[in-house]
Design an enzyme around this catalytic site. Structure first.
Site, short mmCIF file in Angstrom:
data_model
loop_
_atom_site.label_atom_id
_atom_site.label_comp_id
_atom_site.label_asym_id
_atom_site.label_seq_id
_atom_site.Cartn_x
_atom_site.Cartn_y
_atom_site.Cartn_z
N TRP A 102 -13.55 9.85 -77.71
CA TRP A 102 -12.23 10.54 -77.60
C TRP A 102 -12.60 12.01 -77.64
O TRP A 102 -11.77 12.79 -77.48
CB TRP A 102 -12.02 10.32 -79.24
CG TRP A 102 -11.73 8.83 -79.33
CD1 TRP A 102 -12.21 7.69 -80.13
CD2 TRP A 102 -10.60 7.88 -78.58
NE1 TRP A 102 -11.68 6.71 -80.04
CE2 TRP A 102 -10.64 6.70 -79.07
CE3 TRP A 102 -9.70 8.44 -77.70
CZ2 TRP A 102 -9.83 5.78 -78.54
CZ3 TRP A 102 -8.93 7.56 -77.11
CH2 TRP A 102 -8.94 6.03 -77.43
N ASP A 172 -10.20 15.83 -85.19
CA ASP A 172 -9.55 14.53 -85.01
C ASP A 172 -10.01 13.68 -86.04
O ASP A 172 -11.15 13.37 -86.12
CB ASP A 172 -9.83 13.86 -83.42
CG ASP A 172 -9.47 12.60 -83.40
OD1 ASP A 172 -8.59 12.04 -84.18
OD2 ASP A 172 -9.52 12.01 -82.03
N LYS A 196 -4.88 3.45 -87.85
CA LYS A 196 -6.15 3.11 -88.34
C LYS A 196 -6.05 2.84 -90.04
O LYS A 196 -6.72 1.80 -90.40
CB LYS A 196 -7.45 3.97 -87.83
CG LYS A 196 -7.87 3.68 -86.19
CD LYS A 196 -7.25 4.43 -85.39
CE LYS A 196 -7.81 4.02 -84.20
NZ LYS A 196 -8.02 5.00 -83.17
C1 LIG Z 1 -7.88 5.49 -81.89
C2 LIG Z 1 -8.42 6.84 -81.64
C3 LIG Z 1 -7.58 7.75 -80.86
C4 LIG Z 1 -6.65 7.37 -79.84
O1 LIG Z 1 -5.40 7.27 -80.52
P1 LIG Z 1 -4.02 6.72 -79.89
O2 LIG Z 1 -3.17 6.99 -80.93
O3 LIG Z 1 -4.18 5.37 -79.45
O4 LIG Z 1 -3.88 7.92 -78.98
C5 LIG Z 1 -8.25 9.37 -80.82
N1 LIG Z 1 -9.48 9.51 -81.55
C6 LIG Z 1 -9.90 8.74 -82.44
C7 LIG Z 1 -10.87 9.36 -83.22
C8 LIG Z 1 -9.53 7.64 -82.44
O5 LIG Z 1 -10.13 6.54 -83.29
#
Ligand SMILES: *Cc1c(COP(=O)(O)O)cnc(C)c1O
Length: 361
Positions: A102, A172, A196
């Site tokens: 990511w 993030d 999540k």
């Molecule tokens: C799941 C995830 C993403 C991607 O998320 P999307 O909403 O599918 O774009 C990005 N960063 C992290 C840390 C993630 O766990």
């Protein structure tokens, strides 16, 4: 009815009480005669829902007044572009720490718009640790410093934050939002895909310090400018109404049933500890992450035999524990134990692992 324990990395399990409440309110939300999925986003009823969700997020996370909360779409992945569009417009430089897929995706996207610098990486050991950071290597006039706080695929987490001084820290927090207390004032911007820990897929939360708004590149698409959404209360266009409603219910669950983020943290630590303690004494299974950087949310583990890993995942599924297969770049297994995973779910997993080890060890 037979609900499974879902160890998916996302979308993931939601609290059962939230699902029950949503189903009770499905056909007639608070006497409106309709579901939240059907009602106008301009209605007074929905305005109360989105205002309530924002107020709850501010209360639960302790978000100060000088930060905007935005409810957006496009997933966390859209933020990989939205961040440089809005912020990579001073010196045009930004520092990135590559701790997994990511972070690397975010870095590659930013490199399309400016001088994105990968100042550290843990790729040499399949991202199984968080690199030690030396502030002397940071770009002093960077527009921002970017980290992925919890690395969903590899199961690592920052336990201490980089000291970036005046350079705004961006994180993030998709896979750790609301899993434990977080000092928002340490960050210029936080963002998370909600699927999540907070809501169904389709909602992306951005928490941004106000002084960082209004510096977007001139070619920024209107929908990609934070100001567009900040000035319109996240209702420039139709917001993801249903997701925002579920998010509000999940935040109520965190505040009223769990008792806030300190309590949430206690529960998450207890769950993770149970699993890590088992892994550390097992002769068949082992965790793949260095102990000091372990995540509370995502726990990758392996046996050294691929066939046995496959057998484990299949037998666990037959026993009501689904989505335990690890990411293809790590192999083996991964248990994502987000907020909504009860302690009993991890107990069941560990008991199953003990049994599996006796039979196959
Ligand atoms: C799941 C995830 C993403 C991607 O998320 P999307 O909403 O599918 O774009 C990005 N960063 C992290 C840390 C993630 O766990």
């Amino acid at each position: 009815m037979n609900r499974v324990y879902n160890f998916s990395a996302g979308p993931s399990q939601l609290p059962e009480s939230v699902l029950r409440r949503a189903s009770e309110e499905m056909l007639d939300y608070h006497g409106s005669g309709q579901s939240v999925m059907e009602m106008s986003h301009r209605s007074k009823t929905f305005q109360e829902i989105i205002d309530g969700a924002e107020a709850l997020l501010r209360e639960v996370m302790g978000i100060p007044e000088n930060y905007k909360v935005l409810f957006l779409q496009g997933g966390a992945s859209s933020q990989f572009a939205m961040i440089p569009y809005n912020l990579l417009n001073g010196s045009g430089k930004a520092d990135y720490v590559l701790t997994g897929q990511w972070a690397t995706k975010a870095y590659k996207e930013a490199a399309r718009y400016g001088d994105a610098r990968a100042i550290a990486s843990s790729k040499d050991k399949t991202f199984s640790y968080i690199p030690k950071l030396d502030p002397k290597t940071f770009t002093p006039d960077a527009d921002y410093f970017y980290i992925c706080m919890n690395n969903t695929i590899y199961g690592t987490k920052y336990h201490t934050l980089p000291e970036t001084g005046k350079v705004p820290l961006i994180a993030d927090i998709s896979s750790c939002i609301c899993s434990e207390p977080l000092d928002v004032t340490k960050f210029g911007l936080l963002f998370a895909g909600a699927q999540k820990n907070l809501a169904p897929a389709g909602l992306t939360i951005v928490i941004v310090r106000e002084d960082l708004l209004g510096h977007a590149r001139p070619d920024t698409p209107t929908m990609f400018n934070y100001v567009t959404h900040a000035e319109n209360g996240s209702m420039f266009n139709t917001p993801p109404c249903w997701c925002i409603y579920i998010c509000k219910l999940v935040l109520e669950w965190i505040r009223d049933e769990i008792g806030g983020l300190k309590e949430m943290q206690k529960r998450n630590v207890a769950k993770a500890q149970l699993l890590y303690d088992f892994l550390d004494q097992s002769k068949l299974f082992r965790g793949t992450v260095v102990p000091e950087d372990r995540s509370l949310m995502n726990v990758p583990f392996v046996t050294d035999d691929d066939a046995l890993n496959k057998k484990f995942v299949a037998e666990a599924e037959a026993d009501g524990m689904v989505n335990l297969k690890g990411h293809r770049t790590v192999g083996g297994m991964r248990a994502s134990i987000y907020n909504a995973m009860p302690y009993a779910g991890v107990e069941k997993l560990v008991a199953f692992m003990e049994r599996f080890e006796k039979e196959n060890g």
